[in-house]
Design an enzyme around this catalytic site. Structure first.
Site, short mmCIF file in Angstrom:
data_model
loop_
_atom_site.label_atom_id
_atom_site.label_comp_id
_atom_site.label_asym_id
_atom_site.label_seq_id
_atom_site.Cartn_x
_atom_site.Cartn_y
_atom_site.Cartn_z
N ARG A 92 -1.91 39.23 86.39
CA ARG A 92 -0.47 39.32 86.14
C ARG A 92 0.15 40.57 86.76
O ARG A 92 -0.48 41.62 86.84
CB ARG A 92 -0.20 39.31 84.63
CG ARG A 92 -0.58 37.99 83.97
CD ARG A 92 -0.65 38.11 82.47
NE ARG A 92 -0.97 36.83 81.85
CZ ARG A 92 -2.21 36.37 81.67
NH1 ARG A 92 -3.26 37.10 82.05
NH2 ARG A 92 -2.41 35.19 81.11
N HIS A 117 -1.20 35.01 89.06
CA HIS A 117 -2.08 34.38 90.05
C HIS A 117 -1.37 33.98 91.34
O HIS A 117 -1.65 32.94 91.93
CB HIS A 117 -2.76 33.15 89.45
CG HIS A 117 -3.74 33.47 88.35
ND1 HIS A 117 -4.44 34.66 88.29
CD2 HIS A 117 -4.14 32.73 87.27
CE1 HIS A 117 -5.23 34.64 87.23
NE2 HIS A 117 -5.06 33.51 86.60
N HIS A 188 -11.01 31.31 90.29
CA HIS A 188 -10.82 31.03 88.86
C HIS A 188 -11.73 29.88 88.42
O HIS A 188 -11.26 28.89 87.84
CB HIS A 188 -9.35 30.69 88.59
CG HIS A 188 -8.91 31.02 87.20
ND1 HIS A 188 -9.67 30.73 86.08
CD2 HIS A 188 -7.78 31.61 86.74
CE1 HIS A 188 -9.02 31.12 85.00
NE2 HIS A 188 -7.86 31.66 85.37
N ASP A 263 -9.25 37.34 76.96
CA ASP A 263 -8.49 37.18 78.20
C ASP A 263 -8.18 38.60 78.69
O ASP A 263 -7.02 39.00 78.78
CB ASP A 263 -7.21 36.38 77.96
CG ASP A 263 -6.55 35.93 79.25
OD1 ASP A 263 -7.11 36.21 80.34
OD2 ASP A 263 -5.47 35.31 79.19
N GLU A 328 -13.59 36.27 86.48
CA GLU A 328 -12.76 36.39 87.68
C GLU A 328 -12.90 37.79 88.28
O GLU A 328 -12.35 38.75 87.75
CB GLU A 328 -11.30 36.10 87.33
CG GLU A 328 -11.09 34.77 86.63
CD GLU A 328 -9.78 34.73 85.87
OE1 GLU A 328 -8.71 34.93 86.51
OE2 GLU A 328 -9.80 34.51 84.64
#
Length: 364
Positions: A92, A117, A188, A263, A328
């Site tokens: 982000r 992304h 991803h 996350d 990722e």
């Protein structure tokens, strides 16, 4: 485009189901196969990986990545980033804005108030020029034009997938620009080591180790708060093995609540910048499958599929919440607005480089 695929494959995907024309470019399916008979199936639409066929402890092959079984399903996926390449900027950027050389650049907003992304038409939904170099190697190229999704500079990117005889999937990135820009690419991949099923099992039982003593706390919009915190004493400590489900629902932890689970970006332990080193390992105890990750990147985003909603994918398999884990490899979120984070700028004459490895194995 060169493609010499054997139509008889383990994953059951059909090349013709991935062939169409988009904006004058041809999409296709490429299957990489190693000496062990294992497979990786990739489409050049967004570099999406549609299947990874590897054995469990009994030698039974299974697909361990979430993907789709036709180009139309890839394009229309309820999860647009499902096992795709990500760029120009993974993760982000706060409010979709950053300043470079005194100029403010405004990006597309596609995740609450933020850019995520690379935006809604980022690298994940572009048709890449692709060539099968040999049975184990696929090379793809894309030129991102000046101003695409708001980013400065024309960026030429080459990504190479190699599936070697140790069942290791190498993803190597190279990029050049004609004007100063920012770059933070990743893949991803949504891994499900138990095997894709209907429904695909949760990742709660995965035993996870991450080579990181620090992580980056986030606000309720998943933007860094500004600090780099120690994992010790928190649900984010995977310096020793823990199951994913052990602490993922710890409602007393603000960070778990902010991410609706995991996350978060981990700051990997590195001896030197850019070294290819161990990042993480997961073990699926029932199947015995394992995956080790190595990367040159300074960080890895751990995401546990918190927002998957049960939609159908590969051969009708369904993907409920927390049925996948993502590692990722990347620089840190919102780095263009955080001068104390490792730099993500790329200058003319420089080469953007990244090498990430996902190595599959088994343990009894």
């Amino acid at each position: 485009m060169i493609n010499t695929i054997d139509p008889n494959n383990l994953c059951g995907l059909k090349r013709e189901d991935f062939q169409t024309e988009i904006n004058g470019k041809q999409t296709d399916l490429f299957i990489l196969r190693n000496i062990n008979g294992c497979e990786v199936a990739v489409t050049n639409y967004g570099g999406a990986i549609c299947a990874i066929m590897v054995p469990d402890k009994n030698g039974k092959m299974g697909n361990v990545i979430q993907g789709h079984d036709s180009i139309q399903h890839v394009i229309e996926s309820p999860e647009p980033f499902l096992s795709t390449l990500i760029g120009r900027y993974g993760n982000r950027i706060k409010e979709g804005k950053f300043i470079l050389d005194g100029k403010t650049y405004v990006l597309a907003i596609n995740n609450g108030p933020n850019s995520l992304h690379g935006g809604p038409t980022g690298f994940h939904c572009r048709v890449w020029d692709a060539m099968l170099i040999d049975p184990k190697t696929l090379e793809m190229h894309y030129t991102s034009s000046y101003g695409e999704e708001g980013f400065p500079g024309e960026l030429n990117i080459t990504v190479r997938y190699t599936f070697d005889d140790s069942n290791s999937l190498h993803i190597e990135y190279r990029g050049r620009t004609n004007r100063r820009t920012i770059v933070n690419m990743t893949h991803h991949a949504f891994f499900s080591l138990a095997g894709i099923a209907t429904p695909t099992p949760t990742v709660d039982n995965l035993i996870c180790t991450i080579n990181a003593e620090h992580y980056i706390p986030i606000d309720t919009n998943c933007i860094p708060l500004g600090s780099i915190d120690k994992v010790a004493g928190t649900p984010f400590d995977f310096t020793t093995p823990h199951t994913i489900g052990e602490r993922i629902n710890d409602k007393t932890n603000v960070q778990i609540n902010n991410g609706s689970g995991y996350d978060h970006c981990y700051v990997l332990n590195k001896s030197e910048d850019g070294e290819l080193s161990f990042a993480a390992k997961i073990i699926e105890p029932i199947s015995g499958r394992t995956m080790e990750m190595y990367t040159t990147e300074p960080g890895v985003q751990l995401y546990t599929g918190n927002w998957l909603n049960g939609f159908a994918g590969w051969h009708g398999a369904t993907f409920p919440a927390r049925s996948a884990i993502c590692f990722e490899a990347q620089h840190f979120p919102d780095s263009p607005n955080r001068p104390y984070f490792p730099k993500v700028t790329l200058n003319p004459g420089e080469t953007y480089k990244q090498h990430t490895i996902y190595k599959f194995g088994v343990e009894e």
